[in-house]
Design an enzyme around this catalytic site. Structure first.
Site, PDB file in Angstrom:
ATOM      1  N   LYS A 213     -10.594  -0.540  10.689  1.00 46.11           N
ATOM      2  CA  LYS A 213     -10.695  -1.686   9.769  1.00 46.11           C
ATOM      3  C   LYS A 213     -11.212  -3.074  10.368  1.00 46.11           C
ATOM      4  O   LYS A 213     -11.268  -4.010  10.137  1.00 46.11           O
ATOM      5  CB  LYS A 213      -9.367  -2.057   8.981  1.00 46.11           C
ATOM      6  CG  LYS A 213      -9.054  -1.070   7.911  1.00 46.11           C
ATOM      7  CD  LYS A 213      -7.935  -1.267   6.886  1.00 46.11           C
ATOM      8  CE  LYS A 213      -7.086  -0.156   6.439  1.00 46.11           C
ATOM      9  NZ  LYS A 213      -7.876   0.179   5.273  1.00 46.11           N
TER      10      LYS A 213
ATOM     11  N   CYS B  43      -4.600   2.565  -3.594  1.00 44.52           N
ATOM     12  CA  CYS B  43      -3.606   2.872  -3.124  1.00 44.52           C
ATOM     13  C   CYS B  43      -2.414   1.944  -3.316  1.00 44.52           C
ATOM     14  O   CYS B  43      -1.370   1.826  -2.445  1.00 44.52           O
ATOM     15  CB  CYS B  43      -3.459   3.431  -1.458  1.00 44.52           C
ATOM     16  SG  CYS B  43      -4.709   4.730  -1.216  1.00 44.52           S
TER      17      CYS B  43
ATOM     18  N   HIS C  78       0.763  -1.193   0.015  1.00 47.32           N
ATOM     19  CA  HIS C  78       0.010   0.106   0.018  1.00 47.32           C
ATOM     20  C   HIS C  78       0.786   1.421   0.213  1.00 47.32           C
ATOM     21  O   HIS C  78       2.096   1.236   0.398  1.00 47.32           O
ATOM     22  CB  HIS C  78      -0.721  -0.196   1.125  1.00 47.32           C
ATOM     23  CG  HIS C  78      -1.686   1.038   1.350  1.00 47.32           C
ATOM     24  ND1 HIS C  78      -1.529   2.360   1.778  1.00 47.32           N
ATOM     25  CD2 HIS C  78      -3.216   0.955   1.187  1.00 47.32           C
ATOM     26  CE1 HIS C  78      -2.772   3.095   1.754  1.00 47.32           C
ATOM     27  NE2 HIS C  78      -3.658   2.326   1.372  1.00 47.32           N
TER      28      HIS C  78
ATOM     29  N   GLN D 178      -4.532  -5.029   7.307  1.00 42.61           N
ATOM     30  CA  GLN D 178      -5.535  -5.999   6.900  1.00 42.61           C
ATOM     31  C   GLN D 178      -5.323  -7.424   7.323  1.00 42.61           C
ATOM     32  O   GLN D 178      -6.322  -8.236   7.188  1.00 42.61           O
ATOM     33  CB  GLN D 178      -5.292  -6.301   5.021  1.00 42.61           C
ATOM     34  CG  GLN D 178      -5.507  -5.017   4.393  1.00 42.61           C
ATOM     35  CD  GLN D 178      -6.880  -4.365   4.395  1.00 42.61           C
ATOM     36  OE1 GLN D 178      -7.856  -5.018   4.693  1.00 42.61           O
ATOM     37  NE2 GLN D 178      -6.986  -3.354   3.809  1.00 42.61           N
TER      38      GLN D 178
ATOM     39  N   ASP E 177       3.221  -4.384   7.917  1.00 43.59           N
ATOM     40  CA  ASP E 177       2.037  -3.738   7.955  1.00 43.59           C
ATOM     41  C   ASP E 177       0.722  -4.720   8.017  1.00 43.59           C
ATOM     42  O   ASP E 177       0.511  -5.576   7.233  1.00 43.59           O
ATOM     43  CB  ASP E 177       1.932  -3.110   6.335  1.00 43.59           C
ATOM     44  CG  ASP E 177       0.540  -2.487   6.187  1.00 43.59           C
ATOM     45  OD1 ASP E 177      -0.178  -2.634   6.651  1.00 43.59           O
ATOM     46  OD2 ASP E 177       0.464  -1.834   4.927  1.00 43.59           O
TER      47      ASP E 177
END
Ligand code: 7TS
Length: 408
Positions: free
Chosen positions: A227, A366, A124, A204, A201
Site C-alpha cells: 500500500k 473488509c 478492517h 492506511q 493497524d
C-alpha cells in the site's frame, strides 16, 4: 512544497496503460493497493539479476550481498517510522500477518479467559477476526469503541471502556472506508494510563502520513509494503523491544532458532526469532526502495497533496444529487471517499466507471461491521495517492453523472 504530480506520474509505468482501446486508466484504488514506481520494480529486478541467493546461511559473495540488502532494507524501514532499532522491525507477509503475529504470540502468552480487548467499530476484518478466533479459543472478551454518525471515534465511550481495564487496545490509525484519521497518540496515552498494551493497524496511515512510533509511543504497529509503493508479499510489525523479547516465537522452523536438538530448541534473537523459513527477500529489497522513494518526496508533501485532492473530491462528489459520502469532513480524513449513489448498486457504479478506465472499488471493503453500523451493505470507494490529480477527480465526477444517465 507542492508535488510535481505530472512529473512523478512518469515514475509509474502502469499509469500510462490503456485498459481498453484509447482509454487510459484512472487509478483510484490505492487503498486496496498502490501502484509501484520504476525505482521499486528495478530494485527487485536488479536483485534477481545481480544478487539473488538465500540469506543468513551462506558465506559466498551472493549470499552475503543478499543478506546485506535484506538487512539494509530493514534499517530503512526502521528509520522511516523512527523505530529506535532495526531489531524492532519484523518482516511479515502483510498487515494481516503482523496482527496475527501479535494475536498468536503476545496475546496467547498474556491473555486469559475474561480479559478484555478493546477494538473499534471501524476495524478492517484483519483486526477483528484474529480476536474473534482468540475469543472462541480462550474466552477473552471483546468490546468496541463506537463510531459516531460523523465517522469519528467516540472518545467518551472509550474512556468508559478503559474503566474496565482492558489488557489490549487495538485500533486502526486510519479507516480504509471512512478515511478517518484517528487521534492515535491520544488513544495510546489513554490506554497506557489504564495499563493496556496497544496495537496500531497502520496499513492506511504509514503509506500516507508521517508516522513516528516513538512519538506515538505505540507498543505494536502493523503495516504492508504494497500500500506504500512497495511489492505485495511483505509487510512489517514494529514492536517495543521488551515486548518482542518477552514473546514466544510465532512460526517455528529455519532461521528463527539459535540451536536445535532432537527434543528442544533455543529461539534466535530479534528480529530473526519471528522470521521462520526463507523470507520474501526480493520483496524486502523492493520495500526498502519504496521507503527511499517516499522519503525522497517527503511524507508531509504527500499528505498535503492528498489533502488537497480529497478536499476537492468531497466538494465535487457532494454536489452530485443522490451521492452520499461517508465519513468525516476533509480535515479529519485521509484520501478516501466511500459513497453511495441513490438507486444504483455500488457494484454497478464501479462497473460502469470501468468502461471509462476509472478504477474504484465496490463492496464492504473488509469492514462489514462498519457498513452494518451505517445500515448499508456496501459502498463505492475512490481513493487517492501521491500520483492522483484533480483532473482525475473530474473524470470520476463526470463518470458518476454518466452512471446516473444510465439509471435515469
Ligand atoms: N487494515 C486496514 C486498515 C486495511 O485497509 C487493510 C487492507 C488491512 C488492514 C489489511 O492489509 P493486508 O495488506 O494485510 O491485506 N485494506 C484493503 C482495502 O481497503 N481494500 O483492499 C484491501
Amino acid at each position: 512544497m507542492a508535488l510535481n504530480v505530472l512529473a512523478l506520474r512518469k515514475d509509474f509505468p502502469i499509469l500510462e496503460r490503456e485498459t481498453r482501446a484509447g482509454v487510459r486508466v484512472t487509478y483510484l484504488d490505492s487503498t486496496a493497493t498502490s501502484q509501484k514506481p520504476l525505482a521499486v520494480i528495478e530494485a527487485m529486478n536488479d536483485f534477481y539479476r545481480q544478487s539473488n541467493a538465500n540469506i543468513h546461511r551462506g558465506v559466498h559473495t551472493l549470499a552475503e550481498e543478499a543478506t546485506a540488502l535484506y538487512e539494509d532494507a530493514r534499517g530503512k524501514i526502521a528509520k522511516f517510522i523512527n523505530a529506535a532499532s532495526a531489531r524492532q522491525i519484523i518482516y511479515t507477509r502483510n498487515t494481516t500477518e503482523s496482527i496475527n503475529l501479535v494475536a498468536y504470540s503476545w496475546a496467547r502468552a498474556n491473555l486469559k479467559a475474561g480479559d478484555l480487548v478493546v477494538l473499534t467499530e471501524m476495524e478492517h476484518h484483519s483486526n477483528l477476526v484474529p480476536w474473534h478466533m482468540l475469543a472462541a479459543e480462550r474466552g477473552i472478551e471483546l468490546d468496541f469503541i463506537p463510531v459516531t454518525m460523523d465517522g469519528l471515534l467516540d472518545l467518551d465511550a472509550y474512556r468508559a471502556l478503559l474503566k474496565r481495564t482492558p489488557k489490549l487496545v487495538a485500533f486502526t490509525q486510519m479507516s480504509n472506508v471512512l478515511g478517518t484519521v484517528n487521534p492515535a497518540a491520544e488513544i495510546i496515552r489513554m490506554a497506557h494510563e489504564a495499563g493496556a498494551v496497544t496495537l496500531v493497524d497502520a496499513a492506511q496511515s504509514v503509506p500516507h502520513l508521517k508516522v513516528d512510533v516513538q512519538e506515538l509511543d505505540a507498543d505494536f504497529l502493523a503495516f504492508s509494503a504494497h500500500k506504500m509503493c512497495g511489492p505485495t508479499g511483505i509487510g512489517a510489525l514494529y514492536g517495543k523491544a521488551e515486548l518482542l523479547e518477552s514473546m514466544p516465537p510465532f512460526l517455528g522452523g529455519g532461521d528463527m532458532i539459535k540451536e536445535v536438538h532432537l527434543r528442544s530448541f533455543r529461539p534466535n534473537t530479534l528480529p530473526h526469532k519471528f522470521e521462520a523459513g526463507t523470507p520474501a527477500i526480493a520483496e524486502a529489497v523492493g520495500f526498502g526502495a519504496a521507503v527511499d522513494y517516499l522519503s525522497a518526496i517527503g511524507m508531509d508533501n504527500i499528505a498535503a497533496h492528498e489533502h488537497e485532492i480529497t478536499e476537492y473530491a468531497l466538494e465535487r462528489l457532494e454536489e452530485i444529487p443522490g451521492v452520499k459520502v461517508f465519513g468525516p469532513p476533509a480535515r479529519h480524513k485521509g484520501g478516501v471517499a466511500a459513497f453511495t449513489l441513490e438507486g444504483v448498486h455500488p457494484h454497478d457504479v464501479a462497473q460502469i466507471l470501468d468502461k471509462d478506465g476509472i478504477a474504484i472499488r465496490a463492496g464492504h471493503h473488509c469492514a462489514q461491521p462498519l457498513h452494518e453500523k451505517f445500515g448499508i451493505q456496501s459502498t463505492s470507494r475512490a481513493s487517492f495517492y501521491l500520483y492522483n490529480t484533480k483532473a482525475e477527480v473530474d473524470l470520476l465526477v463526470n463518470g458518476i453523472y454518466k452512471v446516473k444517465e444510465v439509471f435515469a
